[in-house]
Design a protein around this motif. Sequence first.
Motif, PDB file in Angstrom:
ATOM      1  N   ALA A  19     -82.297  12.034 -11.606  1.00  0.00           N
ATOM      2  CA  ALA A  19     -80.942  12.535 -11.823  1.00  0.00           C
ATOM      3  C   ALA A  19     -80.282  12.901 -10.493  1.00  0.00           C
ATOM      4  O   ALA A  19     -79.090  12.632 -10.281  1.00  0.00           O
ATOM      5  CB  ALA A  19     -80.965  13.737 -12.759  1.00  0.00           C
ATOM      6  N   MET A  20     -81.073  13.517  -9.619  1.00  0.00           N
ATOM      7  CA  MET A  20     -80.517  13.890  -8.321  1.00  0.00           C
ATOM      8  C   MET A  20     -80.201  12.647  -7.478  1.00  0.00           C
ATOM      9  O   MET A  20     -79.173  12.605  -6.785  1.00  0.00           O
ATOM     10  CB  MET A  20     -81.498  14.789  -7.585  1.00  0.00           C
ATOM     11  N   ILE A  21     -81.057  11.623  -7.532  1.00  0.00           N
ATOM     12  CA  ILE A  21     -80.782  10.375  -6.799  1.00  0.00           C
ATOM     13  C   ILE A  21     -79.492   9.730  -7.300  1.00  0.00           C
ATOM     14  O   ILE A  21     -78.649   9.279  -6.512  1.00  0.00           O
ATOM     15  CB  ILE A  21     -81.966   9.397  -6.942  1.00  0.00           C
ATOM     16  N   SER A  22     -79.325   9.708  -8.617  1.00  0.00           N
ATOM     17  CA  SER A  22     -78.101   9.144  -9.197  1.00  0.00           C
ATOM     18  C   SER A  22     -76.876   9.939  -8.748  1.00  0.00           C
ATOM     19  O   SER A  22     -75.817   9.363  -8.438  1.00  0.00           O
ATOM     20  CB  SER A  22     -78.191   9.145 -10.722  1.00  0.00           C
ATOM     21  N   ARG A  23     -77.047  11.258  -8.711  1.00  0.00           N
ATOM     22  CA  ARG A  23     -75.938  12.113  -8.268  1.00  0.00           C
ATOM     23  C   ARG A  23     -75.584  11.844  -6.815  1.00  0.00           C
ATOM     24  O   ARG A  23     -74.403  11.759  -6.446  1.00  0.00           O
ATOM     25  CB  ARG A  23     -76.320  13.573  -8.463  1.00  0.00           C
ATOM     26  N   LEU A  24     -76.598  11.691  -5.963  1.00  0.00           N
ATOM     27  CA  LEU A  24     -76.365  11.426  -4.550  1.00  0.00           C
ATOM     28  C   LEU A  24     -75.707  10.058  -4.343  1.00  0.00           C
ATOM     29  O   LEU A  24     -74.796   9.907  -3.513  1.00  0.00           O
ATOM     30  CB  LEU A  24     -77.679  11.497  -3.781  1.00  0.00           C
ATOM     31  N   GLU A  25     -76.147   9.053  -5.080  1.00  0.00           N
ATOM     32  CA  GLU A  25     -75.571   7.714  -4.969  1.00  0.00           C
ATOM     33  C   GLU A  25     -74.096   7.712  -5.406  1.00  0.00           C
ATOM     34  O   GLU A  25     -73.254   7.051  -4.796  1.00  0.00           O
ATOM     35  CB  GLU A  25     -76.375   6.715  -5.792  1.00  0.00           C
ATOM     36  N   SER A  26     -73.803   8.471  -6.465  1.00  0.00           N
ATOM     37  CA  SER A  26     -72.412   8.585  -6.908  1.00  0.00           C
ATOM     38  C   SER A  26     -71.555   9.273  -5.857  1.00  0.00           C
ATOM     39  O   SER A  26     -70.402   8.896  -5.617  1.00  0.00           O
ATOM     40  CB  SER A  26     -72.346   9.364  -8.228  1.00  0.00           C
ATOM     41  N   SER A  27     -72.135  10.288  -5.226  1.00  0.00           N
ATOM     42  CA  SER A  27     -71.398  10.985  -4.167  1.00  0.00           C
ATOM     43  C   SER A  27     -71.149  10.065  -2.980  1.00  0.00           C
ATOM     44  O   SER A  27     -70.077  10.110  -2.358  1.00  0.00           O
ATOM     45  CB  SER A  27     -72.177  12.225  -3.715  1.00  0.00           C
ATOM     46  N   LEU A  28     -72.145   9.213  -2.648  1.00  0.00           N
ATOM     47  CA  LEU A  28     -71.962   8.252  -1.564  1.00  0.00           C
ATOM     48  C   LEU A  28     -70.824   7.276  -1.885  1.00  0.00           C
ATOM     49  O   LEU A  28     -69.979   6.988  -1.039  1.00  0.00           O
ATOM     50  CB  LEU A  28     -73.256   7.469  -1.331  1.00  0.00           C
ATOM     51  N   ALA A  29     -70.804   6.761  -3.118  1.00  0.00           N
ATOM     52  CA  ALA A  29     -69.757   5.819  -3.526  1.00  0.00           C
ATOM     53  C   ALA A  29     -68.380   6.487  -3.497  1.00  0.00           C
ATOM     54  O   ALA A  29     -67.390   5.902  -3.044  1.00  0.00           O
ATOM     55  CB  ALA A  29     -70.065   5.268  -4.906  1.00  0.00           C
ATOM     56  N   ALA A  30     -68.341   7.741  -3.974  1.00  0.00           N
ATOM     57  CA  ALA A  30     -67.062   8.456  -3.988  1.00  0.00           C
ATOM     58  C   ALA A  30     -66.579   8.724  -2.567  1.00  0.00           C
ATOM     59  O   ALA A  30     -65.377   8.598  -2.264  1.00  0.00           O
ATOM     60  CB  ALA A  30     -67.215   9.768  -4.755  1.00  0.00           C
ATOM     61  N   SER A  31     -67.506   9.085  -1.681  1.00  0.00           N
ATOM     62  CA  SER A  31     -67.134   9.343  -0.289  1.00  0.00           C
ATOM     63  C   SER A  31     -66.595   8.078   0.366  1.00  0.00           C
ATOM     64  O   SER A  31     -65.594   8.113   1.089  1.00  0.00           O
ATOM     65  CB  SER A  31     -68.358   9.853   0.481  1.00  0.00           C
ATOM     66  N   ARG A  32     -67.245   6.974   0.112  1.00  0.00           N
ATOM     67  CA  ARG A  32     -66.800   5.702   0.684  1.00  0.00           C
ATOM     68  C   ARG A  32     -65.422   5.302   0.151  1.00  0.00           C
ATOM     69  O   ARG A  32     -64.543   4.858   0.905  1.00  0.00           O
ATOM     70  CB  ARG A  32     -67.817   4.618   0.342  1.00  0.00           C
ATOM     71  N   ASP A  33     -65.212   5.496  -1.145  1.00  0.00           N
ATOM     72  CA  ASP A  33     -63.918   5.156  -1.751  1.00  0.00           C
ATOM     73  C   ASP A  33     -62.792   6.030  -1.174  1.00  0.00           C
ATOM     74  O   ASP A  33     -61.684   5.545  -0.929  1.00  0.00           O
ATOM     75  CB  ASP A  33     -63.979   5.323  -3.265  1.00  0.00           C
TER      76      ASP A  33
END
Length: 520
Positions: A19-33
């Motif tokens: 769950a934490m990995i998924s959260r971090l990956e989503s944060s990475l995508a949001a930061s990039r966007d």
Amino acid sequence: MPTAAEVEAAKGDKAATDAMISRLESSLAASRDQLEQAETEALQAQDVLLTATEERDARVAEADRAREQVKLAKTYLDQSREAVGNIAADLYRGGASSSTLGILLQDDESNDVFYKAATIDALSQSQSHKLNSAAEAQALVDAWQDYSSAAEKAAKKATEDYDQAASTANSTLNRYESAVDPQRKLRDELIGHLATLQEQEEAEVRKQVEKAEAKADEEKLDSVIAQDTEPKVEDNEQAPTVGQVTPLTVEKPQELAASEPEDSQEQDKPNVAPTPEAETEQAEEEKPQEAAKPAPKPEQSKAPEPEQPKAEKPKATEKPEETSKPKADKPKESTKPKTEKPKAEEPKETAKPKPKPKPQPQPQATPKPTPKPKPKPQPKPQVTEKPKETITPQSSSNYSAAISWAMKTANDPSKYYVFGANGPNAFDCSSFAQRAFAQSGISLPRSSTQQYQAAPQYVSLSQLRPGDLVFSSSNGGASMYHVAIYIGNGQVVHARNPQAGISVTPLSYVNNIMPRAARY
């Protein structure tokens, strides 16, 4: 952004870790966007600013030209009024001797009615021409004043638009630049947390993240290409003339030209050659004076006489020659009636070739009504002359020189990216493409939007070939904010941004890519 304690707590349980990995990956995508969005807004605003700058410069230059034309038109009007005033003064000084009645009643040796009629016609034509020129000059002044007023308003509006575009460009650029470092720092921290949870080296995790992002970009590109089910090449039938601003609603009057006086005999005449009419008037006024000078040469006692017929005789000798040409004998006698000079002077009438060029101004007077009476007959579309960058469509062109220069520049560490830069060391995306295509003799407009709109042809992304231009748009194609040069094998060379600089990348790196490319 989870805290370090939350990341450590998630390591104890697989479900919590996932769950934490998924959260971090989503944060990475949001930061990039978010960073891409800030970059898109900055690039879009810069493209709008480029167009606004061209519009402002063209409008201000046109307003300056219009003001100068008003001055020239007023000078032309003053000249015409002076000519009309001279007519009135001549009539006042000469009285009946210079009037039509006086010419008909005067008695001389020839007493040639045809000669007198030709003289009257020549005088009336000259006077009528000067009166018409004065009316035309007044109409020209009025037309240029109207045009100048419209040009001033357009220049003021263009300047206001430029100021607004510059303000927007500065604010979006500041927002983007202020977001770069925080987003980069956030990305590093997120990747570090992922490395902790996955118990891997941070460099390895970074490569995995970048690989996943590249795959996502390729999927977006494939989706755009798939939208075009029937790949084809389309001609741009409505390609605008780029580099020229929209003409004003007021028609542009006939332009005047300033020039220096060619004759030292010209006194108190402004350095203006407004129209062929003014030149004809000056020629008519000068040539009689030249013809009057030889008259006193045969007899000095007769020297004072040319002053009396000055209004009559010079012009009378000009025009009769046209009517007298069919008569071999009478012109010689008719040219001498008032001076009563001996027949010995008749051979000296070989000076008559001098007046022969005088009829030439009269044919020139015929175009006078057409170009000048009103500005409407010869409205000139606004140019622009500036100029102005015009497009030279060249299909099937050789792009090797353009691509070679672009690749060399991308590999030169002394070349870099600056918003709105025009070279030779700093470029933005559109100036980079413009300079590259110039190496192949192809002229491109300045902004990416103009480069897309002015393309002679459009091609689908599945039909790309080296030398085609691909574009980014955030509003469905209404305007562009980025351009890149396709070099083959799924790669492009482009000036990307201040951080990435000028480089060669996969085509998928072009965000918000348009489904059609431009071919010159």
